[in-house]
Design a protein around this motif. Structure first.
Motif, PDB file in Angstrom:
ATOM      1  N   ARG A 249       1.611   2.088  -3.729  1.00  0.00           N
ATOM      2  CA  ARG A 249       0.417   2.580  -4.260  1.00  0.00           C
ATOM      3  C   ARG A 249       0.054   3.867  -3.947  1.00  0.00           C
ATOM      4  NH1 ARG A 249      -1.221  -2.642  -2.715  1.00  0.00           N
ATOM      5  NH2 ARG A 249      -2.539  -1.907  -1.005  1.00  0.00           N
ATOM      6  N   LEU A 250       0.443   4.301  -2.528  1.00  0.00           N
ATOM      7  CA  LEU A 250       0.062   5.692  -2.078  1.00  0.00           C
ATOM      8  C   LEU A 250       0.788   6.521  -2.811  1.00  0.00           C
ATOM      9  CD1 LEU A 250      -1.791   7.304  -0.161  1.00  0.00           C
ATOM     10  CD2 LEU A 250       0.133   6.983   1.414  1.00  0.00           C
ATOM     11  N   LYS A 251       2.104   6.624  -3.157  1.00  0.00           N
ATOM     12  CA  LYS A 251       2.902   7.296  -3.890  1.00  0.00           C
ATOM     13  C   LYS A 251       2.338   7.381  -5.015  1.00  0.00           C
ATOM     14  CE  LYS A 251       5.820   7.868  -0.653  1.00  0.00           C
ATOM     15  NZ  LYS A 251       6.196   9.088   0.337  1.00  0.00           N
TER      16      LYS A 251
ATOM     17  N   PHE B 235      -2.408   1.007   4.681  1.00  0.00           N
ATOM     18  CA  PHE B 235      -1.995   2.063   3.669  1.00  0.00           C
ATOM     19  C   PHE B 235      -3.183   2.256   3.026  1.00  0.00           C
ATOM     20  CE2 PHE B 235       2.010   0.378   4.535  1.00  0.00           C
ATOM     21  CZ  PHE B 235       2.834   1.423   5.239  1.00  0.00           C
ATOM     22  N   CYS B 236      -3.956   3.434   3.092  1.00  0.00           N
ATOM     23  CA  CYS B 236      -5.042   3.662   2.743  1.00  0.00           C
ATOM     24  C   CYS B 236      -5.053   4.401   1.316  1.00  0.00           C
ATOM     25  CB  CYS B 236      -6.266   4.570   3.358  1.00  0.00           C
ATOM     26  SG  CYS B 236      -7.671   4.965   2.795  1.00  0.00           S
ATOM     27  N   SER B 237      -4.682   3.513   0.282  1.00  0.00           N
ATOM     28  CA  SER B 237      -4.572   4.418  -1.049  1.00  0.00           C
ATOM     29  C   SER B 237      -5.737   4.982  -1.879  1.00  0.00           C
ATOM     30  CB  SER B 237      -4.114   3.178  -2.057  1.00  0.00           C
ATOM     31  OG  SER B 237      -3.017   2.424  -1.588  1.00  0.00           O
TER      32      SER B 237
ATOM     33  N   LYS C 239      -0.782   9.627  -5.209  1.00  0.00           N
ATOM     34  CA  LYS C 239      -0.386  11.060  -4.727  1.00  0.00           C
ATOM     35  C   LYS C 239       0.370  11.797  -6.126  1.00  0.00           C
ATOM     36  CE  LYS C 239       0.188  11.112   0.252  1.00  0.00           C
ATOM     37  NZ  LYS C 239       1.284  10.970   1.190  1.00  0.00           N
TER      38      LYS C 239
ATOM     39  N   GLY D 283       0.887  -1.265   0.155  1.00  0.00           N
ATOM     40  CA  GLY D 283      -0.072   0.081  -0.150  1.00  0.00           C
ATOM     41  C   GLY D 283       0.946   1.417  -0.154  1.00  0.00           C
ATOM     42  N   GLU D 284       2.257   1.178   0.661  1.00  0.00           N
ATOM     43  CA  GLU D 284       2.988   2.342   0.657  1.00  0.00           C
ATOM     44  C   GLU D 284       3.033   2.902  -0.790  1.00  0.00           C
ATOM     45  OE1 GLU D 284       7.109   3.581   2.257  1.00  0.00           O
ATOM     46  OE2 GLU D 284       6.566   1.361   2.385  1.00  0.00           O
TER      47      GLU D 284
ATOM     48  N   GLN E  55      -6.399   9.027  -1.526  1.00  0.00           N
ATOM     49  CA  GLN E  55      -5.931   9.952  -2.687  1.00  0.00           C
ATOM     50  C   GLN E  55      -6.634   9.487  -3.938  1.00  0.00           C
ATOM     51  OE1 GLN E  55      -3.868  12.112  -1.827  1.00  0.00           O
ATOM     52  NE2 GLN E  55      -3.519  11.232   0.417  1.00  0.00           N
TER      53      GLN E  55
END
Length: 1143
Positions: free
Chosen positions: A380-382, A418-420, A385, A377-378, A423
């Motif tokens: 995917r979050l990038k 990690f709440c993707s 964003k 998830g980290e 975003q």
């Protein structure tokens, strides 16, 4: 000494973390042309002036700094002195980065080799490497040798030990156990093995920031001359490319971060060059378009020269960026380490936004699109964003059209770490209507950050359309009603999702009330019935959210402590809603009095009032209006939810802490007397046991039955929250039940309500007795008779023909048996001992039979029963929920030792067949009963298996087909039961032994009627019992085997026919675990000869020549391999070293 595991047959493999590394050892000597595009391969080679063309990184990558000057600053060695290396300067961050870079540039101008090697050594030290490259290494060694040397000197002891530990997780690798006899040979790490980028603490967090800033400032200060000297950038890029392809994670991580920041700085330089080129081109065009007399040819030549120089610089920068991208990014964006992947994706997002003309195209966007589905998830979050920064720029949006169509966004609401999706849903312009509808569903997500983000999306979508504006309420409520109908009917979660973004709109209760109370004028459109219901439910949920100031159940981990500001907001909101709805609620109840759904929701509002406002604001008239409306509601409705809402409202208004209690109590009594007690007495009458019931089918009409049922529903709903024992409702209900049982003609709903009302009356009397004085012994004795008589009535109702009556009686019996169990006298209540009731065996059997008949029913029978009623999927789920409640109620009686534990055998035997429906309940019951009595629980488990085996014998006869699915099912159930005993054999030792004892006795209980030479009828049960043999200790296996031999004759042990296979297999399961086990043994090589390991019979031991006093170990390999092998510690260390270098 340290015991660790190694593999003698491990294949030297590359570290899986370097997924894209080259097959051979990495070399830093690769030329720039090898990683550039084919178009630039023809460019000249770069190297030092006056020397043979050679890549600068064919030399060493650092020198040892000593006394003298470093970076133009006088430095000192020793403790307490100034920093002696560039790494220490950056780590401490005491000097401004601008001055540090300026000092390095000055040193580079004086001697660029020393300064450049200082910079290269800086990157190596930032990776946590303790080794230092000397000047002779720089001059005489190739890049591959230098990197290998740095890897050998790298302080990666803990990393290697971690890899060694991971090797033990692979059972398919032939493994031996090693006992190091020399403490110095232990590979145990002395520290955590972290490197600067992963070390915790504020110092290292600051170092990461300083590290990135140093690279950016370095490129910015060198952008006008040094980066074009065909030396410095080639060396740095080649170094970072080689390190990023290293097997060492610290090298790979640090060099990737440095390369990505270097790339970002070069992108900024390229952007400035592009701007200068455009400006120069415009100046050139403007000058050339001038008239011949005014045109300055010299200026044109200067502009042409400047444009050419800028273009050359632009080409140089693009070649550098191309080298970094192809040499580092395309490999590391799919690295096994999530943090490295995240660095790459974060920086490419910066490039695309900073220099969109060059990077915002499909060639680069595809990497972000592919990484959207990363497993971490980290990462995917990038990605999201980065995309959010692009989609929010209206100028860049057209360039993303193809990307949007190619990579569809899909939200995973289960990603909680990690709440993707938080975003993703902000990019609403990139989503179609269908995609938007998928996002709408996220407002009901259990993960609150996802739901809140979805609420913000919904707010941005519909607030511009006037979602809560009165002038456009028809369009607004149409949209909301569409969303409300399309999604789940859980308005509380919808309100919580919208609360942070639309709080002011949601708290506009005046607007909502005006919409509901407004009468149509002329041809004005009004709200539909569905819209009114949705708005009322929404309004009630907003009131609850404002008054309680915490999310609904299922959102969040619990109630958090409110801040002073939040507490003040909560108080203000509560006062605001109280002042408004004190006057508005009676009018709303008056308008929607006939609608049970709307009234049930509106009656929830008073529980959020500040009731002191009634007396403090002299608003008693509004209270009287509210009480009048509640009385009218009670008189008109008999729905359970409406009556429960009325009862709860009266209970809240009757609180003793408020001065309005007396006024409300009088109104409540009047309602109960005229709508409940009097009507019940008139309908039932003071019946004698010999009188005829007015509810007989042939005498009572529908009106009589309806009046009795309506009265009982009202009294039951109020008796749940109010003490009505002064009217002796139990007596009337008991007489009604007795008459119905004797005559067998009572309608089922009346019986259900009478049972429930009597149950509430008994509980209220118990409250009075427990709170009363000890002198009320006579009252307690009378109460004991009342309880026993009611239990007898419930027991009689278990044989009723109506299923709802039987289910109600069963639930009440289970609840009352729990209440009046031996736990009633705990906590100093010994005086209540006469009230303790223990069910006899008859009652226990009736309860068990009810469970077996109404809970464990076949799915086919259930479907057939539902076909006539045409029940949908929701009704099936509701029926399953009811059956689960029945099973849970009976299981509690077993857990608390109210019903004998052997009764649980009939429950446990259904564990596998009904695993999907009741598996969790049965498993929890099994766990709790084992905590109560391990031995009795084990007896119950074997009893359940015996019951299944007996049922199988009845169906198939004595000649069982041991390969049938039924036998396999019993064995699988036994295996599941065995797993529940856990791994601690000491704790379950006695219980497991008892289980085997009972199983053996059952297997030999009945002899074969056809002759003693044939196996006993139940002998096949031993095959089921063998599933528990692994839970026996070795010494207990011998004991159980001895007990088994007591039942065996001499001929039995000699029989080998198929019918005796269960006995043979069970005996074998008891004989395993001794010397024939497959465990590996270990003996220290420096121990005495008596400690040597014996080789297996028939296989002579093979020893290497052993030197006296030498440290090592003796290995016995697994069965089927060679015998004993002597392995020297020195040889093992050598093998380990080679193994680590190739990981």
């Amino acid at each position: 000494c340290l015991v660790v595991g190694v593999s003698l047959s491990l294949t030297l493999r590359r570290d899986s973390s370097n997924e894209s590394a080259a097959p051979d050892a990495v070399s830093l000597s690769m030329s720039m042309s090898e990683i550039e595009d084919p178009e630039v391969k023809g460019k000249k080679k770069r190297g030092r002036p006056g020397k043979q063309q050679q890549s600068p990184t064919d030399k060493a990558v650092g020198v040892t700094r000593g006394r003298g000057k470093a970076n133009g600053v006088a430095v000192h060695n020793g403790e307490g002195g100034e920093p002696v290396t560039l790494f220490e300067v950056v780590k401490l961050g005491k000097s401004a980065m601008q001055s540090v870079v300026d000092d390095w540039i000055e040193s580079y101008k004086q001697d660029r080799d020393i300064a450049l090697l200082d910079l290269i050594n800086f990157f190596i030290q930032c990776s946590g490497c303790k080794g230092t490259v000397r000047i002779e290494m720089f001059r005489n060694m190739q890049n591959a040798e230098i990197i290998r040397k740095m890897t050998e000197e790298f302080d990666e002891v803990s990393s290697r030990f971690t890899v060694l530990q991971k090797l033990l997780l692979f059972p398919w690798v032939p493994t031996v156990f090693v006992l190091f006899t020399s403490p110095s040979s232990s590979p145990c790490p002395q520290d955590s093995g972290d490197y600067p980028l992963t070390m915790p603490g504020p110092l290292w967090k600051k170092f990461r920031y300083n590290f990135c800033e140093f690279i950016c400032v370095l490129i910015r200060q060198c952008q006008y001359s040094i980066i074009y000297d065909e030396y410095m950038m080639d060396t740095v890029i080649s170094l970072l490319t080689g390190l990023s392809d290293s097997q060492v994670r610290a090298f790979r991580h640090t060099s990737t971060l440095a390369a990505m920041k270097l790339m970002t700085a070069l992108v900024n330089v390229a952007l400035n060059l592009s701007i200068h080129q455009d400006n120069t081109q415009r100046q050139y065009e403007a000058e050339r378009n001038k008239m011949a007399g005014k045109r300055a040819n010299e200026k044109l030549e200067l502009l042409l020269q400047k444009r050419k120089e800028l273009q050359e610089n632009q080409d140089e920068i693009e070649n550098m960026m191309n080298s970094i991208f192809k040499g580092i990014f395309v490999h590391r964006y799919r690295d096994a380490i999530a943090e490295i992947r995240a660095i790459c994706i974060e920086e490419i997002g910066v490039w695309m936004k900073m220099y969109s003309d060059a990077f915002l195209n499909d060639s680069y966007l595809k990497y972000v699109g592919w990484t959207l589905h990363d497993r971490q998830g980290e990462v995917r979050l990038k990605c999201l964003k980065a995309l959010q920064n692009l989609y929010t720029n209206r100028e860049l949006f057209p360039k993303l059209e193809l990307f949007t169509n190619r990579f569809k966004f899909s939200a995973n609401v289960h990603d909680k770490k990690f709440c993707s999706e938080v975003q993703l849903i902000s990019v609403e312009d990139a989503l179609s209507n269908e995609d938007c509808e998928n996002v709408y569903h996220l407002v009901y997500s259990a993960h609150r950050p996802v739901a809140v983000a979805a609420g913000e999306f919904l707010h941005r979508k519909y607030v511009p359309l006037g979602i809560f504006v009165i002038t456009s309420f028809s369009i607004t409520m149409g949209i909301y009603s569409h969303i409300y109908n399309m999604l789940h009917e859980h308005a509380a979660y919808l309100v919580d999702s919208l609360w942070e973004s639309s709080q002011e709109l949601l708290k506009d209760w005046e607007c909502m009330t005006e919409l509901l109370l407004e009468e149509p004028v002329g041809g004005e459109e009004v709200l539909s019935d569905r819209q009114e219901s949705a708005l009322i439910e929404l309004m009630v949920c907003t009131i609850r959210q404002a008054a309680e100031a915490h999310p609904p159940v299922g959102r969040g981990t619990g109630k958090r402590v409110l801040t002073a500001k939040e507490r003040k907001t909560q108080i203000d909101d509560k006062n605001k809603l109280t002042e408004h709805f004190i006057m508005a609620l009676p009018m709303l109840l008056s308008k929607y009095q006939a609608d049970s759904e709307k009234v049930a929701n509106l009656l929830q509002i008073p529980q959020f009032f500040d009731l002191d406002v009634y007396s403090a604001g002299r608003m008693e008239k509004h209270l009287d209006a509210l009480l009048k409306q509640i009385r009218l509601v009670v008189e008109k409705h008999i729905e359970a939810d409406v009556l429960e809402a009325c009862s709860k409202t009266y209970s809240i208004l009757c609180s003793e802490e408020y001065t309005i209690m007396n006024r409300v109590d009088i109104a409540r009594s009047q309602v109960l007397i005229y709508t409940g007690v009097i009507k019940l007495s008139l309908c039932i009458g003071l019946m004698k046991p010999s009188s005829t019931s007015p509810l007989q089918a042939e005498e009572a009409d529908d009106d009589d039955i309806y009046n009795v049922l309506a009265t009982l529903k009202r009294l039951t709903a109020f008796h749940n929250a109010h003490d009505l024992t002064r009217w002796d409702l139990f007596g009337n209900c008991y007489r009604l039940l007795k008459a119905g049982i004797e005559q067998g003609s009572m309608p089922e709903q009346i019986a259900v309500q009478a049972l429930q009302c009597s149950h509430y009356s008994i509980l209220w009397q118990l409250v009075k007795i427990t709170e009363g004085a000890p002198s009320k012994v006579q009252t307690a004795g009378h109460y004991q008779r009342v309880v026993k008589s009611f239990l007898a009535v419930c027991q009689q109702c278990l044989s009723n023909v109506n299923t709802p009556v039987k289910e109600q009686a069963f639930m009440l019996l289970c609840d009352l048996l729990m209440i009046f169990s031996h736990q009633l006298v705990s906590g100093g209540r010994e005086g209540l001992q006469p009230l303790v009731f223990n069910p006899d065996s008859t009652l226990q059997n009736e309860l068990l039979n009810f469970v077996l008949d109404h809970v464990f029913i076949d799915q086919d029978d259930e479907n057939q029963s539902m076909e006539g009623d045409e029940e949908d999927e929701a009704n099936k789920i509701e029926a399953l929920h009811k059956r689960r409640n029945l099973l849970a109620a009976f299981s509690k009686l077993i857990i608390y030792d109210i019903v004998d534990m052997p009764a649980a055998a009939d429950i446990f035997k259904h564990y596998m067949k009904y695993y999907n429906d009741y598996g969790d309940i049965i498993k929890e019951t099994l766990s709790k009963t084992r905590q109560t009595d391990k031995i009795q629980c084990a007896k119950t488990l074997i009893l359940s298996l015996q019951q299944l085996f007996n049922e199988l014998l009845q169906d198939q006869g004595p000649n069982l087909d041991r390969t049938s699915s039924h036998v396999s099912g019993i064995k699988e159930l036994a295996r599941r039961f065995a797993l529940t005993f856990g791994l601690d054999q000491i704790k379950t030792r006695e219980a497991v032994a008892t289980l085997h004892k009972d199983g053996i006795e059952f297997a030999f209980k009945f002899q074969n009627p056809r002759g003693a030479e044939l196996p006993p009828i139940n002998l096949a049960f031993l095959e089921v019992l063998s599933e528990f043999s692994s839970k026996l200790l070795r010494q207990d296996k011998k004991t159980v085997h001895s007990y088994l031999e007591k039942f065996m004759s001499e001929t039995m042990s000699e029989r080998r026919e198929d019918v005796w296979l269960p006995l043979i297999s069970y005996r074998n399961s008891l004989l395993t675990g001794g010397d024939e086990g497959d465990r590996m043994s270990v003996t220290s090589g420096s121990s005495s000869k008596t400690g040597s390991v014996r080789s297996k019979k028939g296989r002579p031991p093979l020893h290497k020549k052993r030197i006296e006093g030498e440290t090592g170990f003796i290995v016995r390999t697994r069965p089927g391999s060679v015998g004993e092998i002597w392995v020297r510690t020195s040889e093992l260390k050598s093998q380990l070293y080679c193994l680590f270098q190739n990981m």
